[in-house]
Design a protein around this motif. Structure first.
Motif, PDB file in Angstrom:
ATOM      1  N   LEU A  39      11.721  -6.130  -9.405  1.00 19.22           N
ATOM      2  CA  LEU A  39      12.635  -5.355  -8.620  1.00 19.22           C
ATOM      3  C   LEU A  39      14.188  -5.005 -10.293  1.00 19.22           C
ATOM      4  CD1 LEU A  39      13.749  -8.213  -6.544  1.00 19.22           C
ATOM      5  CD2 LEU A  39      13.038  -5.766  -6.357  1.00 19.22           C
ATOM      6  N   ASN A  40      13.642  -5.556 -11.237  1.00 19.72           N
ATOM      7  CA  ASN A  40      14.783  -4.594 -12.410  1.00 19.72           C
ATOM      8  C   ASN A  40      14.117  -3.509 -12.499  1.00 19.72           C
ATOM      9  OD1 ASN A  40      16.937  -7.002 -12.158  1.00 19.72           O
ATOM     10  ND2 ASN A  40      15.816  -8.128 -13.974  1.00 19.72           N
ATOM     11  N   THR A  66       9.847   6.632  -6.890  1.00 18.01           N
ATOM     12  CA  THR A  66       9.862   5.720  -7.265  1.00 18.01           C
ATOM     13  C   THR A  66      11.073   4.468  -7.539  1.00 18.01           C
ATOM     14  OG1 THR A  66       9.758   7.729  -9.187  1.00 18.01           O
ATOM     15  CG2 THR A  66       9.258   5.675 -10.102  1.00 18.01           C
ATOM     16  N   ALA A  67      11.905   4.239  -7.491  1.00 16.34           N
ATOM     17  CA  ALA A  67      12.543   3.450  -7.467  1.00 16.34           C
ATOM     18  C   ALA A  67      12.586   2.658  -5.873  1.00 16.34           C
ATOM     19  CB  ALA A  67      14.289   3.282  -7.715  1.00 16.34           C
ATOM     20  N   ALA A  68      12.672   3.664  -5.087  1.00 13.74           N
ATOM     21  CA  ALA A  68      12.243   2.007  -3.845  1.00 13.74           C
ATOM     22  C   ALA A  68      10.926   2.069  -3.765  1.00 13.74           C
ATOM     23  CB  ALA A  68      12.405   3.881  -2.671  1.00 13.74           C
ATOM     24  N   ALA A  69       9.659   2.718  -3.880  1.00 10.20           N
ATOM     25  CA  ALA A  69       9.117   2.246  -4.146  1.00 10.20           C
ATOM     26  C   ALA A  69       8.584   0.630  -5.036  1.00 10.20           C
ATOM     27  CB  ALA A  69       7.560   3.382  -5.361  1.00 10.20           C
ATOM     28  N   ILE A  70       8.718   0.421  -6.259  1.00 12.76           N
ATOM     29  CA  ILE A  70       8.972  -0.123  -6.952  1.00 12.76           C
ATOM     30  C   ILE A  70       9.994  -2.081  -6.223  1.00 12.76           C
ATOM     31  CG2 ILE A  70      10.122  -1.320  -9.337  1.00 12.76           C
ATOM     32  CD1 ILE A  70       9.520   1.648 -10.280  1.00 12.76           C
ATOM     33  N   ASN A  71      11.373  -1.408  -5.699  1.00 12.79           N
ATOM     34  CA  ASN A  71      11.987  -2.179  -5.146  1.00 12.79           C
ATOM     35  C   ASN A  71      11.096  -2.490  -4.160  1.00 12.79           C
ATOM     36  OD1 ASN A  71      14.735  -3.464  -4.949  1.00 12.79           O
ATOM     37  ND2 ASN A  71      15.561  -1.665  -5.288  1.00 12.79           N
ATOM     38  N   LEU A 102       1.150  -1.071   0.192  1.00 11.86           N
ATOM     39  CA  LEU A 102       0.538   0.172   0.604  1.00 11.86           C
ATOM     40  C   LEU A 102       0.964   1.191   0.146  1.00 11.86           C
ATOM     41  CD1 LEU A 102      -2.837  -0.729   2.387  1.00 11.86           C
ATOM     42  CD2 LEU A 102      -3.161  -0.654  -0.114  1.00 11.86           C
ATOM     43  N   VAL A 103       1.770   1.386   1.495  1.00 11.78           N
ATOM     44  CA  VAL A 103       2.859   2.290   1.124  1.00 11.78           C
ATOM     45  C   VAL A 103       3.799   2.549  -0.503  1.00 11.78           C
ATOM     46  CG1 VAL A 103       4.967   3.081   1.840  1.00 11.78           C
ATOM     47  CG2 VAL A 103       2.806   2.111   3.459  1.00 11.78           C
ATOM     48  N   ALA A 104       4.314   1.394  -0.864  1.00 10.16           N
ATOM     49  CA  ALA A 104       4.331   1.443  -2.068  1.00 10.16           C
ATOM     50  C   ALA A 104       3.777   2.246  -3.294  1.00 10.16           C
ATOM     51  CB  ALA A 104       5.255   0.151  -2.428  1.00 10.16           C
ATOM     52  N   ALA A 105       1.539   1.522  -2.957  1.00 13.14           N
ATOM     53  CA  ALA A 105       0.843   1.706  -4.154  1.00 13.14           C
ATOM     54  C   ALA A 105       1.260   3.420  -4.960  1.00 13.14           C
ATOM     55  CB  ALA A 105       0.119   0.752  -4.051  1.00 13.14           C
ATOM     56  N   ASP A 122       9.986  -6.518  -3.564  1.00 10.99           N
ATOM     57  CA  ASP A 122      10.867  -7.720  -2.507  1.00 10.99           C
ATOM     58  C   ASP A 122       9.515  -8.167  -2.406  1.00 10.99           C
ATOM     59  OD1 ASP A 122      13.183  -7.046  -2.518  1.00 10.99           O
ATOM     60  OD2 ASP A 122      13.415  -5.762  -0.445  1.00 10.99           O
ATOM     61  N   TRP A 123       8.269  -7.293  -1.759  1.00  7.13           N
ATOM     62  CA  TRP A 123       6.999  -7.798  -1.014  1.00  7.13           C
ATOM     63  C   TRP A 123       6.549  -9.156  -1.704  1.00  7.13           C
ATOM     64  CZ3 TRP A 123       1.953  -7.734  -3.130  1.00  7.13           C
ATOM     65  CH2 TRP A 123       0.439  -8.667  -2.175  1.00  7.13           C
TER      66      TRP A 123
END
Lengths: 271, 563
Positions: free
Chosen positions: A195-196, A249-254, A9-12, A258-259
């Motif tokens: 991740l890529n 953006t990179a952190a959210a995708i990561n 949710l945080v990443a979305a 991961d999740w």
């Protein structure tokens, strides 16, 4: 009662915002490339320019919105392309094995041994750059990880009884590989792909920063970073806004990747 | 004073209650068996008592270990300092419960009171107690056999001299002959130390043979309890009686095993009222509304309509009229030899077997006997080093032989619907997918299951699908490698009945591979006994049971627990 998954949710949220930027750039940032050299550089908070302007008088915020497309689309193409390449070659290597596995594994090792950014720089320089050349080079350089992950996952599936049953039914190798094994490897490959996207985003931005990738004048986060370096005293927004966008953006995708990967691993463990 | 007293244990997981209202006492020197099928909550009980519940699962209730009170509501920390010293746990798989990177001696020493560092003499004494030589102290678990590993695990769990030992399926992973040795050892040590043992098992034979008292558990509740000699000989609860009857007998072949319908409910499917009511032939409306509680004196039962004495006569054994084998051989295996490495002992050593067309043949052996390797050679998944496999008729490919594996969950592609899996198998035999409904019907599954995926099915249902898939190309020979070993007893009987029906109906040959003599007894007429890659004895099952010739066969029959 199932626990609400906080991480995705945080990443979305940031990912949704970036997606809106990419799709709606022409409405959200109609004046992104409008130059106004009389105004020149202005600091954040200048009337009508939330994050100020750059030396050409372009609005930093609008430029950043317009830059989302080139920042994100290339990495997505890279990640999906390298996933498909990885799945194809990894499945062949993992299931058929033997000499083919040896060749494909050595090929992957070779690519892994190369410094990604450096090779991309050299190739882009040799063939006169361009956004899509960079995308293609990075796609090939990203694929060995996907090949290895797919190969390992395929080998884990290949000894399972359902594959042995398929062999006893005398099904063709192609059918076993693509109808039986591939669907069960796909979840892992998809998580790796996400991740890529994050890695490719950073790599593409770095190349743009160094002057490769998008052409001059095109909105792009990496390029904004490089252009904004000299302005940091006059308008910190020129560096901070695209920089933060890249990081978030990179952190959210990561996080999302991961999740997903954890979820798939848990599901795998339960089987 | 009791060594273990448990009052009102409740275990709750994310999906709902796992164990409800459980009371339990074990006296010093006493063995209490907690018997149940998968999903009964018996292992979660063991974990709750030792403070080892997985995350998301909580326990409430009061426990007394000797003179120490423990409130389980306080969480796992309540058991720190007691675990190992007062109450200890011996697990099923000694390969995963022992550390692979530490020598066995170190692992026992670490469990000794006060850390026991450097106390070599004490470690050797402990090893001797479990009948292991001193050299084991310097060895790693992977260098030992399964039985020896379990002895090391036993020595480690006894190191701090607990009052209570919980054995969670302690011998389930072992072969029957090894199982007997380990259980004998456990009984001897228990007597010497006058230790309380809570034996958790799904094996009614083990419970019957070893327990002073038996508690029967189903879907998280105690159904019945009583003295070990009585619970299964004169069950009060319909579930106990059904469970007992589902277990195949070794002495006779029954025409049909009395099976309990349906399967054990999963945590989120547990019904209101009596949890067994949906599967109970005696249940009426009241049973589905009100929950019965465990009542009685020495014999206690949680049932609204318990069985009366005499109502639970053994099922009448129908002497089965077995058709003699036909003359025409379907497959002849001669001189088959296979080694997996130049230094390893042969997996198959000069094996000869024949299967006639339409004949059901058993192969019996313990782990490492080569029985599975033989099956894999026959089916073409493995190639023998030398020897021949001759198929008599011209059938080739998928129509010659098919196989059913032990674990139905991994035998089905999780990404494929049942219909797609069966259609594919039909096509492999040159048949059309329109036969999918008929195939499902053949194995006793509703046609609507075609659209489901394997994970929406229970283990027994999955095994039915696996059997349907193997039968789809209409093979001449069906090979079943431990087809019921991973199923619950009540479901196992259903599958064995199904296999007998199919054999009658389809007239195909069957090669039934198993470690379980009583199971194979119910399906085949003739067996081969394998040991260390060799066929040591073969013959008609009746004769083999009444007069086994080979030493190993005798030992095998003698080791079957509780008969």
């Amino acid at each position: 009662m199932k626990r609400l998954p906080i991480t995705p949710l945080v990443a979305a949220v940031p990912l949704a915002v970036v997606a809106v930027f990419v799709v709606g750039a022409q409405w959200l940032a109609p004046d992104a490339t409008t130059q106004d050299i009389y105004t020149g550089v202005t600091p954040p908070g200048t009337d009508g320019h939330l994050f100020g302007t750059d030396q050409l008088g372009r609005d930093i915020w609008q430029l950043s919105i317009a830059g989302a497309g080139s920042a994100v689309i290339g990495p997505i193409v890279i990640a999906i392309g390298s996933m498909m390449l990885g799945l194809l070659l990894g499945t062949l290597a993992g299931y058929i094995g033997g000499g083919l596995d040896l060749v494909l594994s050595k090929y992957a090792d070779l690519l892994l041994a190369l410094p990604t950014t450096l090779i991309a720089l050299v190739v882009a320089g040799l063939v006169d750059g361009g956004y899509w050349v960079t995308v293609l080079v990075l796609l090939v350089l990203f694929s060995p990880t996907d090949i290895r992950i797919a190969r390992g996952a395929v080998m884990a599936q290949a000894t399972r009884p359902y594959i042995e049953s398929a062999r006893v039914l005398q099904l063709s190798r192609t059918r076993i590989m693509f109808r039986h094994i591939l669907p069960n490897v796909l979840p892992i490959a998809l998580a790796t792909m996400l991740l890529n996207v994050a890695f490719a985003l950073v790599a593409m931005s770095a190349l743009s920063f160094l002057g490769f990738g998008v052409g001059p004048g095109t909105p792009d986060w990496g390029r904004q970073l490089s252009d904004g370096r000299d302005l940091i005293g006059q308008n910190w927004g020129a560096v901070v806004v695209p920089g933060l966008l890249i990081i978030i953006t990179a952190a959210a995708i990561n996080l999302m990747g991961d999740w997903l990967q954890e979820r798939f691993e848990q599901r795998g463990a339960q089987r | 004073m009791n060594a273990l007293e448990l009052v009102d244990l409740r275990v709750t997981g994310p999906g709902g209650p796992i164990v409800s209202r459980m009371d339990l006492t074990v006296a010093p020197g006493e063995t209490v068996a907690l018997v149940g099928e998968s999903g009964s909550g018996k292992s979660m009980t063991a974990k709750a008592l030792t403070g080892l519940l997985p995350r998301g699962v909580t326990a409430t209730g009061a426990m007394r270990l000797g003179d120490t009170e423990v409130r389980l509501d306080d969480g796992p920390s309540a058991l720190v300092g007691l675990r190992g010293r007062r109450i200890s746990l011996l697990l099923q798989n000694p390969f995963t419960s022992l550390s692979p990177v530490h020598r066995c001696g170190q692992q026992i020493a670490a469990a000794l009171p006060g850390g026991g560092r450097g106390d070599t003499a004490e470690v050797l004494r402990r090893l001797a107690e479990v009948d292991l030589p001193a050299r084991v102290a310097r060895q790693y678990p992977f260098e030992l056999s399964g039985g020896m590993r379990q002895r090391v695990a036993l020595a480690a769990s006894l190191a701090a001299d607990p009052l209570v030992l919980i054995g969670d399926e302690p011998t389930t992973a072992l072969d029957v002959t090894t199982q007997r040795e380990v259980l004998n050892l456990l009984a001897r040590i228990q007597q010497e130390r006058s230790m309380a043992v809570l034996l958790i098992t799904h094996d009614l034979g083990v419970a019957r043979e070893r327990a002073d008292r038996i508690l029967v558990m189903y879907a998280g509740r105690l159904m019945e309890s009583g003295p070990g000699a009585d619970v299964f000989s004169s069950p009060l609860h319909p579930y106990t009686s059904g469970l007992r009857d589902s277990e195949p007998p070794l002495a006779v072949r029954l025409e049909r095993l009395p099976a309990i319908v349906g399967s054990v409910p999963r945590a989120w499917e547990i019904p209101d009222g009596c949890v067994f009511a949906p599967r109970c032939s005696r249940a009426d409306h009241a049973c589905t509304v009100n929950t019965p509680v465990l009542e009685g004196g020495q014999r206690r039962v949680a049932c609204w309509k318990p069985l009366a004495a005499g109502e639970h006569a053994q099922p009448t054994a129908v002497a089965f009229t077995e058709t003699a084998r036909r003359d025409d051989d379907l497959v002849v295996v001669s001189n088959l030899t296979k080694r997996f490495g130049p230094d390893s002992p042969p997996a198959l050593d000069d094996v000869h077997i024949t299967v006639a067309a339409g004949e059901a043949v058993g192969i019996v052996g313990e782990s490492g006997s080569g029985k599975t390797t033989l099956a894999r050679c026959l089916i073409g998944l493995e190639r023998a080093d030398s020897g021949t496999i001759t198929w008599a008729d011209g059938e080739t490919g998928a129509r010659r032989a098919q196989i059913v594996f032990q674990d139905p969950t991994s035998a089905l592609n999780p990404a494929m619907t049942i219909e797609a899996a069966l259609a594919e198998a039909l096509r492999a035999g040159g048949l059309d997918r329109s036969e999918v409904p008929a195939l499902l019907d053949l194995v006793g599954l509703p046609v609507a299951y075609a659209r489901r995926r394997p994970n929406a099915l229970s283990g027994g249902e999955q095994q039915r699908v696996a059997i349907a898939r193997a039968l789809a190309p209409r093979p001449r020979l069906l090979i079943c490698d431990e087809p019921v070993s991973s199923l619950d007893v009540s479901v196992q009987a259903q599958i064995l009945n199904l296999m007998n029906e199919l054999l009658d109906e389809l007239g195909i040959a069957l090669l039934f591979i198993t470690h379980d003599l009583a199971v194979v007894r119910q399906v085949v007429r003739r067996v081969y006994v394998m040991h260390h890659g060799r066929v040591v004895e073969s013959g008609v099952m009746d004769e083999l049971i009444s007069a086994p010739q080979h030493d190993y066969t005798r030992q095998l029959f003698a080791s079957v627990p509780g008969r």
